[in-house]
Design an enzyme around this catalytic site. Sequence first.
Site, short mmCIF file in Angstrom:
data_model
loop_
_atom_site.label_atom_id
_atom_site.label_comp_id
_atom_site.label_asym_id
_atom_site.label_seq_id
_atom_site.Cartn_x
_atom_site.Cartn_y
_atom_site.Cartn_z
N GLU A 1 1.33 -15.62 2.60
CA GLU A 1 0.42 -14.97 3.96
C GLU A 1 -0.99 -15.25 3.66
O GLU A 1 -1.75 -15.14 2.67
CB GLU A 1 0.57 -13.34 3.47
N LYS B 1 2.59 -1.64 1.38
CA LYS B 1 3.05 -3.09 1.65
C LYS B 1 1.76 -3.97 1.35
O LYS B 1 1.90 -4.87 0.90
CB LYS B 1 3.58 -3.38 3.05
N ASP C 1 10.09 -10.33 -11.92
CA ASP C 1 11.10 -10.23 -10.90
C ASP C 1 10.54 -9.10 -9.89
O ASP C 1 10.32 -7.79 -10.10
CB ASP C 1 12.50 -9.30 -11.51
N HIS D 1 -8.09 -11.80 9.42
CA HIS D 1 -6.68 -12.30 9.26
C HIS D 1 -6.62 -13.61 10.37
O HIS D 1 -6.05 -14.32 9.80
CB HIS D 1 -5.58 -11.20 9.66
C1 MEV Z 1 -0.84 -7.09 5.94
O1 MEV Z 1 0.16 -7.89 5.20
C2 MEV Z 1 -1.12 -5.68 5.07
C3 MEV Z 1 -1.98 -4.61 5.89
O2 MEV Z 1 -1.16 -4.23 7.04
C4 MEV Z 1 -1.96 -3.51 4.87
C5 MEV Z 1 -2.53 -2.45 5.23
O3 MEV Z 1 -2.45 -1.95 6.64
O4 MEV Z 1 -3.04 -1.59 4.61
C6 MEV Z 1 -3.12 -5.29 6.43
#
Ligand code: MEV
Length: 442
Positions: free
Chosen positions: A85, A280, A296, A393
Amino acid sequence: MAIPVNGFSKLTKDQKIEWLAKNHFINKEEGKTIVAQYWNSDAKLQLLHDEFIENTISNFYLPLGIAPNFLINGKYHTIPMAIEESSVVAAAGKAAKYWQQRGGFKTEVLGTEKIGQVHFMFYGDNSKLETFFSEIKSKLIASTNDITENMRKRGGGITDITLRNKASKLNSYYQLHCTFETLDAMGANFINSCLERIAKTFKEEAQHFSLFTTEEKDLEIVMSILSNYVPNCIVKASVSCKVEDLNEDKNLTPKAFAEKIVRAVAIANAEPHRAVTHNKGIMNGIDAVVLATGNDFRAIEAGAHAYAAKSGSYKSLTHAEIENGIFKFWIEIPLAIGTVGGLTSLHPLVKLSLEILEKPSAEELMQIIAVAGLAQNFAALRSLVTDGIQKGHMKMHLMNILNQLGATAKEKEYFVTYYKDKTITHSGVISAFNSLREKDAS
Ligand code: MEV
């Protein structure tokens, strides 16, 4: 359309690729070329990778990136991260710099207990089972002596076995709940070997227990397996500073910024849809280091999400508060990882990653990984509550779009400068790219 095949694993690598080319590749030769392009030219190294799994046809690359400047407990760390990513390593680097100027990260291992269970069914008198267990408990442990010998010499081994009655959840269901200290090893094979031996001894001893009826002697071992839920194998990482030092310079006062971060965490605690994405983002940092160090990541993911739901509803793995003018932000997460065994001495890039990390013990690596998760969450929240996530991003994603369009090095350089002060969108980049090509052609 996929067709069934018998004895695939017995074919040679070339035969497997031929089969794939014939049955699955749209362009047979092109597919075969891609597969071969990703082989390592060093035959020994390729064989090593071939033998990690069954039916290897090629290697699947992920970028290995580096996030420097992590000040943890007063010492600098350079963190290797394996991830695809675009923005993750950049975000880690930014958060590292941010907290480097505000005292760095503090960490602490709160526990290292690993867990494994023998799941069995017992159709009989619970009190007799308890008597049986207390009589043979030491025998169960002793029966693993040959397996645990080396681990015990180093200070680890089986720390306890308890009998758990789970019949209220499932009729006649019981467990031998076993806890372990596996030191620098993740310990999955060690734990599973111990459990299978314990189960065997348990079953054998039951046959000879005089108080059991024939039916009771026939207790049924269902399975013996470690648990990836390790709520006592926990590490804490934190950052803190005076609220006034959170000078953001982004149309927000430090106080407003601190309050927004606290609120963002509160929202993740109140709303599982947000908590899943919030966590995530944490796992973006955690998995990347877990992968780079040959651990792992599925085990870590499963354990972390279970821990996030331990209260009965799924919540944030990080916490934030403002107390007496101090902003505090921290994570507590279960991390059952190892720095010996498994891939750690086999995969050359894993070995190198551990070298970059100065050959950490498992406890040290737990702390570094937790920091990577906390840093990633801070970076995400910092963007989310200020400029929004897309600015950073898309800046990182620009290169992916340009690569999809087949941009040359010169064109990439042009667009990086062009987009310095502009909003990047997928369609915008395509149309700017096409205009540039048209202009260049005329
Ligand atoms: C993207 O991989 C992760 C985010 O969505 C985490 C979040 O929203 O806190 C940017």
